[in-house]
Design a protein around this motif. Sequence first.
Motif, PDB file in Angstrom:
ATOM      1  N   THR A  29       0.845  -1.201   0.000  1.00  0.00           N
ATOM      2  CA  THR A  29       0.000   0.000   0.000  1.00  0.00           C
ATOM      3  C   THR A  29       0.877   1.246   0.000  1.00  0.00           C
ATOM      4  O   THR A  29       1.788   1.386   0.818  1.00  0.00           O
ATOM      5  CB  THR A  29      -0.924   0.036   1.240  1.00  0.00           C
ATOM      6  OG1 THR A  29      -1.707  -1.165   1.256  1.00  0.00           O
ATOM      7  CG2 THR A  29      -1.872   1.235   1.185  1.00  0.00           C
ATOM      8  N   ALA A  31       0.981   5.362   0.385  1.00  0.00           N
ATOM      9  CA  ALA A  31       0.246   6.528   0.877  1.00  0.00           C
ATOM     10  C   ALA A  31       0.765   7.756   0.142  1.00  0.00           C
ATOM     11  O   ALA A  31       1.977   8.003   0.113  1.00  0.00           O
ATOM     12  CB  ALA A  31       0.457   6.687   2.379  1.00  0.00           C
ATOM     13  N   GLU A  53      -2.258   0.976  -9.213  1.00  0.00           N
ATOM     14  CA  GLU A  53      -3.422   0.083  -9.155  1.00  0.00           C
ATOM     15  C   GLU A  53      -3.376  -0.953 -10.273  1.00  0.00           C
ATOM     16  O   GLU A  53      -3.795  -2.085 -10.094  1.00  0.00           O
ATOM     17  CB  GLU A  53      -4.706   0.915  -9.177  1.00  0.00           C
ATOM     18  CG  GLU A  53      -4.849   1.683  -7.853  1.00  0.00           C
ATOM     19  CD  GLU A  53      -6.151   2.443  -7.695  1.00  0.00           C
ATOM     20  OE1 GLU A  53      -6.489   2.776  -6.542  1.00  0.00           O
ATOM     21  OE2 GLU A  53      -6.827   2.736  -8.706  1.00  0.00           O
ATOM     22  N   LYS A  58      -2.171  -1.043  -3.726  1.00  0.00           N
ATOM     23  CA  LYS A  58      -3.252  -0.186  -3.232  1.00  0.00           C
ATOM     24  C   LYS A  58      -2.695   1.224  -2.966  1.00  0.00           C
ATOM     25  O   LYS A  58      -1.538   1.366  -2.562  1.00  0.00           O
ATOM     26  CB  LYS A  58      -3.839  -0.750  -1.933  1.00  0.00           C
ATOM     27  CG  LYS A  58      -4.531  -2.098  -2.136  1.00  0.00           C
ATOM     28  CD  LYS A  58      -5.241  -2.561  -0.888  1.00  0.00           C
ATOM     29  CE  LYS A  58      -4.375  -3.358   0.053  1.00  0.00           C
ATOM     30  NZ  LYS A  58      -3.791  -4.575  -0.242  1.00  0.00           N
ATOM     31  N   ASN A  60      -3.562   4.827  -0.896  1.00  0.00           N
ATOM     32  CA  ASN A  60      -4.392   5.682  -0.034  1.00  0.00           C
ATOM     33  C   ASN A  60      -3.990   7.124  -0.319  1.00  0.00           C
ATOM     34  O   ASN A  60      -2.844   7.505  -0.094  1.00  0.00           O
ATOM     35  CB  ASN A  60      -4.124   5.402   1.453  1.00  0.00           C
ATOM     36  CG  ASN A  60      -4.573   4.007   1.861  1.00  0.00           C
ATOM     37  OD1 ASN A  60      -5.205   3.295   1.087  1.00  0.00           O
ATOM     38  ND2 ASN A  60      -4.238   3.614   3.082  1.00  0.00           N
ATOM     39  N   TYR A  62      -4.238  11.001   0.584  1.00  0.00           N
ATOM     40  CA  TYR A  62      -4.613  11.957   1.640  1.00  0.00           C
ATOM     41  C   TYR A  62      -4.568  13.343   1.007  1.00  0.00           C
ATOM     42  O   TYR A  62      -3.504  13.925   0.833  1.00  0.00           O
ATOM     43  CB  TYR A  62      -3.646  11.856   2.828  1.00  0.00           C
ATOM     44  CG  TYR A  62      -3.657  10.472   3.442  1.00  0.00           C
ATOM     45  CD1 TYR A  62      -4.490  10.161   4.512  1.00  0.00           C
ATOM     46  CD2 TYR A  62      -2.862   9.448   2.908  1.00  0.00           C
ATOM     47  CE1 TYR A  62      -4.526   8.872   5.041  1.00  0.00           C
ATOM     48  CE2 TYR A  62      -2.897   8.168   3.431  1.00  0.00           C
ATOM     49  CZ  TYR A  62      -3.727   7.889   4.492  1.00  0.00           C
ATOM     50  OH  TYR A  62      -3.770   6.613   5.004  1.00  0.00           O
ATOM     51  N   LEU A  80       1.500   7.655   9.559  1.00  0.00           N
ATOM     52  CA  LEU A  80       1.718   6.693   8.472  1.00  0.00           C
ATOM     53  C   LEU A  80       3.015   5.907   8.691  1.00  0.00           C
ATOM     54  O   LEU A  80       3.107   4.731   8.332  1.00  0.00           O
ATOM     55  CB  LEU A  80       1.752   7.418   7.120  1.00  0.00           C
ATOM     56  CG  LEU A  80       0.440   8.098   6.707  1.00  0.00           C
ATOM     57  CD1 LEU A  80       0.660   9.006   5.493  1.00  0.00           C
ATOM     58  CD2 LEU A  80      -0.639   7.062   6.406  1.00  0.00           C
ATOM     59  N   ASP A  83       2.151   3.038  10.831  1.00  0.00           N
ATOM     60  CA  ASP A  83       1.060   2.186  10.341  1.00  0.00           C
ATOM     61  C   ASP A  83       1.652   1.010   9.554  1.00  0.00           C
ATOM     62  O   ASP A  83       2.219   1.190   8.466  1.00  0.00           O
ATOM     63  CB  ASP A  83       0.142   3.040   9.446  1.00  0.00           C
ATOM     64  CG  ASP A  83      -1.074   2.264   8.967  1.00  0.00           C
ATOM     65  OD1 ASP A  83      -1.029   1.022   8.952  1.00  0.00           O
ATOM     66  OD2 ASP A  83      -2.068   2.916   8.596  1.00  0.00           O
ATOM     67  N   ILE A  86       1.035   0.369   5.770  1.00  0.00           N
ATOM     68  CA  ILE A  86       1.578   1.275   4.746  1.00  0.00           C
ATOM     69  C   ILE A  86       3.015   0.874   4.389  1.00  0.00           C
ATOM     70  O   ILE A  86       3.895   0.848   5.247  1.00  0.00           O
ATOM     71  CB  ILE A  86       1.567   2.749   5.255  1.00  0.00           C
ATOM     72  CG1 ILE A  86       0.144   3.210   5.580  1.00  0.00           C
ATOM     73  CG2 ILE A  86       2.229   3.697   4.244  1.00  0.00           C
ATOM     74  CD1 ILE A  86      -0.793   3.317   4.399  1.00  0.00           C
TER      75      ILE A  86
END
Length: 280
Positions: A29, A31, A53, A58, A60, A62, A80, A83, A86
């Motif tokens: 993922t 960010a 993608e 993935k 995210n 912001y 982040l 996390d 991420i």
Amino acid sequence: MIIIDGKKYRDELLEKYEKEIKENGLDITLAIILVGSNDASKIYVRNKIKFCEKVGIKVNLYSLDENTSENEVIKLIEKLNTDETITGIILQSPVPNGINFDKCANIILPNKDVDGFTSENVKALYSGSEKIIPCTVKGIIKLLEHNEINLKGARIVIVGRSEIVGKPLALALTNRDATCTLCHSKTENLKDFTKDADIVISATGKAKIINSDMVKNDFIGIDVGINRDNGVLCGDFDFEDVKEKAKFLTPVPGGVGPMTIAMIIDNLIYMKRNEEVNNG
Ligand code: NDP
């Protein structure tokens, strides 16, 4: 003359990355932090999302308001950083006035620093033990290697000394045993440098400043610039003028640009693999 097709190579790489992510079940993922509403940034971010993608990463996003404070950006990055879902973080440049980009970008954990801008990653590049290097720099090196262009002992002139392209590129090529000269707007008689170079790499953002008088026969031209000349997209090289003298040449668009995006994915896969190694 061979036109180096960055778009074709990017598509080959994307296929390879997609396969690697799928076959190994890599759960990645990204960010992306976008502050404000810069139109060019929105297009860059949209593209990053599209290609990530496409290969199964993935994203995210912001999207923060123009009036977001530096402190809020820092808090988000810190969140982040810790996390575990991420893999990597991008702080989209430029950020609005009042936010110090370098300070914020440097808060990203080095092992989540997709752009390779943190002090630790810059230091690693500087000392010749590269970890994560800036995506445009990595893309240029991949293009050169893919076309089996010799770097060892090659005379390379880089025009442009920015912190995201020229300077890190000079370090990365020096690490690969090239002899690099870094030129800029205060260089006197640029031609004296470019005309002896085996490889000329230009990243100035000045349309068509490199012409056929400035290069030798069979030179290799890598054009990083993205410019408009009378409304038409072009690079720093006067493509039509230099092409007769070139052995290899990258077009604009379709040369270095597509590679930059592919290298975001390359860096993310590298980070995920490292994460797995570190977690045993
Ligand atoms: P910067 O504006 O940060 O740096 C430009 C550099 O070019 C500076 O070092 C400047 O010198 C030098 N320069 C400007 N004019 C001349 C000149 N006439 N002769 C010699 N040197 C000159 O730009 P970036 O590095 O951010 O970007 C450069 C170009 O590359 C832009 O067109 C940008 O859009 C493009 N780019 C493309 C990417 C891609 O993926 N294809 C990625 C990143 C950038 P001085 O330091 O003395 O001011």
